[in-house]
Design an enzyme around this catalytic site. Structure first.
Site, mmCIF file in Angstrom:
data_model
loop_
_atom_site.group_PDB
_atom_site.id
_atom_site.type_symbol
_atom_site.label_atom_id
_atom_site.label_comp_id
_atom_site.label_asym_id
_atom_site.label_seq_id
_atom_site.Cartn_x
_atom_site.Cartn_y
_atom_site.Cartn_z
ATOM 1 N NE ARG A 90 -3.030 3.404 -41.811
ATOM 2 C CZ ARG A 90 -2.295 4.398 -42.315
ATOM 3 N NH1 ARG A 90 -1.291 4.910 -41.613
ATOM 4 N NH2 ARG A 90 -2.579 4.884 -43.509
ATOM 5 C CG HIS A 135 -5.203 6.739 -41.691
ATOM 6 N ND1 HIS A 135 -6.166 6.718 -42.670
ATOM 7 C CD2 HIS A 135 -4.111 7.301 -42.258
ATOM 8 C CE1 HIS A 135 -5.679 7.241 -43.791
ATOM 9 N NE2 HIS A 135 -4.438 7.610 -43.563
ATOM 10 C CG ASP A 142 -4.545 7.592 -46.971
ATOM 11 O OD1 ASP A 142 -4.534 8.755 -46.509
ATOM 12 O OD2 ASP A 142 -3.796 6.691 -46.546
ATOM 13 C CD GLU A 200 1.035 10.635 -46.972
ATOM 14 O OE1 GLU A 200 1.937 9.871 -46.570
ATOM 15 O OE2 GLU A 200 -0.118 10.638 -46.488
ATOM 16 C CG HIS A 203 -3.242 12.021 -45.196
ATOM 17 N ND1 HIS A 203 -2.817 10.884 -44.540
ATOM 18 C CD2 HIS A 203 -3.648 12.874 -44.229
ATOM 19 C CE1 HIS A 203 -2.942 11.047 -43.234
ATOM 20 N NE2 HIS A 203 -3.449 12.246 -43.017
#
Length: 221
Positions: A90, A135, A142, A200, A203
């Site tokens: 990301r 990320h 994810d 999460e 993740h």
């Protein structure tokens, strides 16, 4: 004619690869069987619009991460299961987009779907949004598990990117089968050199990641 096409294809692929920093790779070049749906390339995410830096639905990760995912995919395939990636590398500009959005408290377009019980003002404090993300280091993913025959995701009890207690891996607010599905994902990731995140179920970050302190900002394209 066919020869010319192959030359064009070769240089096209070479150019794409040269755009990536050393040690990064497009996941499909390591394992093309792993499915992907980069939510931040679409409107189907907690903000409700494409996120800065996502210019294509292409999964980029470090080479070591890609190799580990390929191994996991092979193991799951024996059970007619497979991986589906929601997000991987990301860009920092995407994280900056999240931070900017989080400060506009009246922008709650997707609240009912993604964070119905968490005040938007609490998203930072509760760990769902941060100014830096693993990320951006290229070794965090994810993901979920799908049935290879149907293409359907296993029921994990809460959707990807749902901000709330129900998404915590060991939430008590899910069924026995949903917990089994989460543990299937968690255990196979843990046994293949990934570490989880407490908030999460989807993740995971590669242990001993190659860039533990570098946050990259090249676009996904």
């Amino acid at each position: 004619m066919k020869y010319n096409f192959l030359i064009i294809l070769f240089f096209s692929l070479s150019f794409s690869a040269q755009n990536l920093p050393k040690e990064f790779v497009y996941l499909k070049t390591i394992d093309s069987s792993i499915k992907s749906e980069l939510r931040y390339f679409s409107n189907n995410n907690f903000i409700g619009k494409p996120i800065d830096g996502y210019e294509d639905n292409r999964v980029i990760v470090t080479i070591e991460t890609a190799k580990a995912l390929k191994k996991i995919q092979h193991i799951l395939s024996k059970k007619e299961l497979g991986l589906k990636i929601f997000d991987a590398y990301r860009p920092q500009k995407a994280v900056n987009h999240f931070v900017k959005w989080a400060k506009v408290l009246q922008d709650t377009l997707k609240k009912a779907k993604y964070y119905p019980t968490v005040p938007k003002s609490e998203l930072f404090k509760q760990g769902y949004i941060a100014s830096k993300s693993g990320h951006s280091r290229g070794s965090t993913v994810d993901l979920t598990i799908i049935n290879l025959k149907t293409g359907k995701e296993l029921d994990m009890g809460s959707p990807y990117d749902f901000f709330g207690q129900k998404s915590h891996p060991f939430s008590n607010n899910i069924t026995k089968k949903q917990r089994e599905n989460r543990m299937l994902l968690r255990n196979i990731m843990l046994s293949n050199n990934f570490k989880p995140y407490a908030n999460e179920w989807w993740h995971f970050t590669l242990k001993n990641e190659p860039f533990p302190n570098i946050y990259f900002n090249f676009p996904i394209k």
